[in-house]
Write a protein that holds these residues in place. Structure first.
Motif, PDB file in Angstrom:
ATOM      1  N   ILE A   1      12.539   4.109  -0.088  1.00 50.05           N
ATOM      2  CA  ILE A   1      12.307   5.037   1.088  1.00 50.05           C
ATOM      3  C   ILE A   1      13.373   4.735   2.028  1.00 50.05           C
ATOM      4  O   ILE A   1      13.688   5.680   2.893  1.00 50.05           O
ATOM      5  N   ALA A   2      14.478   3.778   1.896  1.00 45.34           N
ATOM      6  CA  ALA A   2      15.918   4.048   2.092  1.00 45.34           C
ATOM      7  C   ALA A   2      16.587   5.396   2.024  1.00 45.34           C
ATOM      8  O   ALA A   2      17.314   5.780   2.782  1.00 45.34           O
ATOM      9  N   PHE A   3      16.153   6.074   0.733  1.00 47.67           N
ATOM     10  CA  PHE A   3      16.882   7.291   0.822  1.00 47.67           C
ATOM     11  C   PHE A   3      16.274   8.375   1.181  1.00 47.67           C
ATOM     12  O   PHE A   3      16.575   9.557   1.497  1.00 47.67           O
ATOM     13  N   PHE A  11       5.050   6.109  -3.507  1.00 47.50           N
ATOM     14  CA  PHE A  11       5.857   6.090  -4.929  1.00 47.50           C
ATOM     15  C   PHE A  11       5.100   5.787  -6.237  1.00 47.50           C
ATOM     16  O   PHE A  11       5.650   5.798  -7.208  1.00 47.50           O
ATOM     17  N   SER A  12       3.689   5.602  -6.126  1.00 52.76           N
ATOM     18  CA  SER A  12       2.960   5.444  -7.451  1.00 52.76           C
ATOM     19  C   SER A  12       3.363   4.049  -8.230  1.00 52.76           C
ATOM     20  O   SER A  12       3.336   3.839  -9.037  1.00 52.76           O
ATOM     21  N   LEU A  13       3.901   3.164  -7.266  1.00 48.82           N
ATOM     22  CA  LEU A  13       4.466   1.884  -7.916  1.00 48.82           C
ATOM     23  C   LEU A  13       3.181   0.893  -8.269  1.00 48.82           C
ATOM     24  O   LEU A  13       2.316   0.799  -7.870  1.00 48.82           O
ATOM     25  N   ASN A  71       7.175  14.768 -10.071  1.00 51.70           N
ATOM     26  CA  ASN A  71       6.810  13.821 -10.940  1.00 51.70           C
ATOM     27  C   ASN A  71       5.856  12.861 -10.321  1.00 51.70           C
ATOM     28  O   ASN A  71       5.197  11.757 -11.095  1.00 51.70           O
ATOM     29  N   GLU A  72       5.366  13.019  -9.220  1.00 55.66           N
ATOM     30  CA  GLU A  72       4.329  12.168  -8.440  1.00 55.66           C
ATOM     31  C   GLU A  72       5.042  10.648  -8.425  1.00 55.66           C
ATOM     32  O   GLU A  72       4.349   9.661  -8.435  1.00 55.66           O
ATOM     33  N   ARG A  73       6.190  10.732  -7.984  1.00 61.39           N
ATOM     34  CA  ARG A  73       6.846   9.483  -7.744  1.00 61.39           C
ATOM     35  C   ARG A  73       7.637   9.224  -6.553  1.00 61.39           C
ATOM     36  O   ARG A  73       8.296   8.440  -6.317  1.00 61.39           O
ATOM     37  N   ARG A  85       0.838  -1.075   0.041  1.00 60.92           N
ATOM     38  CA  ARG A  85       0.047  -0.115   0.031  1.00 60.92           C
ATOM     39  C   ARG A  85       0.654   1.236  -0.062  1.00 60.92           C
ATOM     40  O   ARG A  85       0.422   2.106  -0.931  1.00 60.92           O
ATOM     41  N   LEU A  86       1.981   1.232   0.803  1.00 60.98           N
ATOM     42  CA  LEU A  86       2.938   2.372   0.812  1.00 60.98           C
ATOM     43  C   LEU A  86       3.482   2.579  -0.612  1.00 60.98           C
ATOM     44  O   LEU A  86       3.765   3.620  -0.942  1.00 60.98           O
TER      45      LEU A  86
END
Length: 558
Positions: free
Chosen positions: A125-127, A110-112, A476-478, A104-105
């Motif tokens: 998320i690590a970055f 990240f729109s994956l 970029n909605e990423r 879900r996250l």
């Protein structure tokens, strides 16, 4: 946990302040008040792994439940998680697995979309939540110590909006190169290396064995199997022994014949002469009696008879020896003729056993040559694979270069953003650039600030890189609308640059609609304020080093 320090986040700049209390003991330090633990709790609630050594699984904290409220998909979501059951979470009161929460996250932050070429949620998320214990503040493009370049390629390319399909293709080349490298390394091993051999040595051995195969095949094609070969061979051996005995016997009898001839000649030359007796008596004027003369005649006659008998015996012996010699010479000639005939038969062909041995030898030599040829083919395949990979790598690098050229305006925008952030901190004294270069494995991000050999300047290069990444991904909605930094990022930064960085973070966060969360020691914050930092910020939490109730959790670990 009654003394746990809760945090409240707002848009813009959020600072978790760690201060030293007057009552704290001298040996206590603000490095133990919970700044890093604060970030690890956030990461825990955002789906991180919780291995047995995780701080929230310690006995003092395992039974505690931590909660985070965040906005996902336009609505506020509450998530609760405990170290006692790290694999399960409560999301708006519903129990879900951590894997489902991550999915879900991944979608909402990240729109994956779950495509094969996309990076994983945790690699992204690590970055945003760099872990100092993993060495995440040592290199802007890495979140783990000595992280492979390929591991950070996909997440950074996604966050900066580059082509993931090209990266997926380059992974195949990287995998093939790694496999080939491992095979080459194994080939250098003493055991495998001896088994495989070198190309030039194998060629020489193959040629030598080829000659042996041709000779054996010719010998087999011309081979004639002789019937009763063993009997013929035994007869030849028997005749050889018989000839040897006849030769030995002939030598002995020829010696005896020579001795007999010598004896006959001696008998002829050594007959006694009695006339000297008469002459002696005549000189003495003595007349021999008739009886004496008669006796001499009788002795002479007897002696002549003995000599004649011996001569006849010797001549008979000689004749017998001549006859025996003739007979044995005939036998020798016959045996030699028979042996020659048998040898001609043996030389014209061979035994069936010998023929079978030649066949087995041919099979063995061909087997050895086949093995060497397979090893030679393996070396050829390695060399061809290496050349093929080199061509593919060069082609891949060209495709990345062409892709970056097509995206020149996008890359220029990213580079301009990074340089403008570095300019806000250092002015024109330290030129800065974020270059995106092509390589055979993908996109190579190189953030630099002039004179970045010092740790403080390197830290600011990482700060500008993360801020550029977060803003680009958000536009970029990423990417999510937050970025979190540990106080370790600022530990070697001078007060003036710290003030500029915090002011820049506040301005960018407000302009881009994101939250910048940072943990700071109170004296570092004061140092920045003394250098001109006066931007309003949200003190989302205050931690102290009070011995019993200080720190993030309000307890002292032993």
């Amino acid at each position: 946990m009654p003394d746990f320090k809760s945090a409240s986040f707002r848009p813009g700049l959020n600072i978790v302040v760690a201060e030293r209390t007057k009552a704290a003991r001298r040996q206590d330090s603000r490095n133990a008040v919970g700044k890093t633990s604060f970030i690890r709790v956030l990461d825990f609630l955002l789906g991180s792994d919780a291995r047995p050594d995780h701080i929230l699984r310690r006995p003092e904290l395992a039974e505690s439940t931590f909660e985070l409220e965040l906005e996902l998909g336009g609505q506020t979501v509450s998530v609760r998680r405990s170290g006692a059951e790290p694999g399960l979470l409560q999301v708006d009161g519903v129990t879900v697995k951590n894997s489902a929460w991550r999915q879900r996250l991944a979608k909402d932050l990240f729109s994956l979309a779950g495509r094969a070429e996309e990076p994983s949620y945790r690699s992204l998320i690590a970055f945003y939540l760099r872990d100092v214990q993993n060495g995440a503040f040592e290199n802007p493009t890495e979140v783990h110590r000595k992280q492979a370049a390929a591991a950070s390629q996909s997440p950074l390319a996604y966050l900066f909006g580059l082509d993931l399909s090209l990266l997926e293709q380059s992974k195949d080349i990287a995998t093939a190169e790694k496999s080939l490298k491992e095979l080459r390394k194994a080939a250098k091993d003493p055991v495998l290396g001896m088994t495989l051999g070198r190309a030039q040595d194998l060629d020489a051995q193959i040629r030598t064995l080829g000659i042996q195969v041709a000779n054996l095949e010719r010998e087999i094609s011309e081979f004639k199997v002789v019937d009763q070969y063993t009997q013929h061979r035994n007869r030849a051996d028997e005749l050889t022994r018989e000839i040897r005995k006849l030769n030995d016997s002939l030598v002995m009898e020829e010696r005896r014949l020579k001795d007999v001839d010598a004896a006959i000649n001696q008998e002829s030359e050594s007959q006694p002469d009695h006339s000297y007796v008469h002459q002696m008596y005549e000189q003495l004027q003595i007349t021999l009696p008739d009886d004496v003369v008669r006796r001499f005649d009788e002795v002479a006659a007897f002696h002549r008879s003995v000599v004649e008998n011996r001569r006849r015996y010797l001549e008979g012996e000689r004749a017998s020896l001549m006859e025996s010699l003739d007979e044995k010479r005939q036998l020798l000639q016959h045996a030699d003729n028979e042996r020659s005939g048998v040898m001609r038969i043996l030389e014209a062909g061979g035994a069936l056993e010998t023929y079978n041995e030649l066949q087995l030898q041919l099979v063995e030599v061909k087997g050895r040559m086949g093995e060497l040829q397979q090893r030679r083919e393996t070396i050829d395949k390695w060399e061809n694979a290496n050349r093929h990979l080199q061509l593919r790598s060069a082609e891949m690098e060209l495709r990345f270069s062409m892709d970056l050229n097509d995206r020149r305006s996008q890359i220029d925008e990213i580079a301009e953003l990074y340089s403008s952030y570095a300019y806000e901190i250092y002015g024109s004294g330290r030129p800065a650039a974020l270059s995106v270069d092509s390589s055979k494995v993908g996109y190579n991000f190189v953030p630099t600030i002039g004179g970045d050999r010092s740790r403080g300047v390197k830290s600011m290069a990482l700060f500008c890189f993360d801020l550029t990444m977060a803003v680009t991904a958000r536009r970029n909605e990423r990417g999510p609308d937050f970025l979190v930094h540990d106080s370790h990022l600022y530990s070697d930064v001078e007060g003036r640059q710290m003030a500029s960085a915090l002011s820049l973070a506040a301005k960018v966060a407000e302009r881009e609609g994101i939250q910048y969360v940072v943990t700071l020691n109170s004296d570092d914050l004061k140092k920045a304020q003394d250098e001109g930092f006066s931007v309003p910020f949200n003190e989302c939490a205050r931690l102290t080093d009070a011995y019993e109730t200080g720190g993030l959790f309000g307890i002292r670990f032993h």
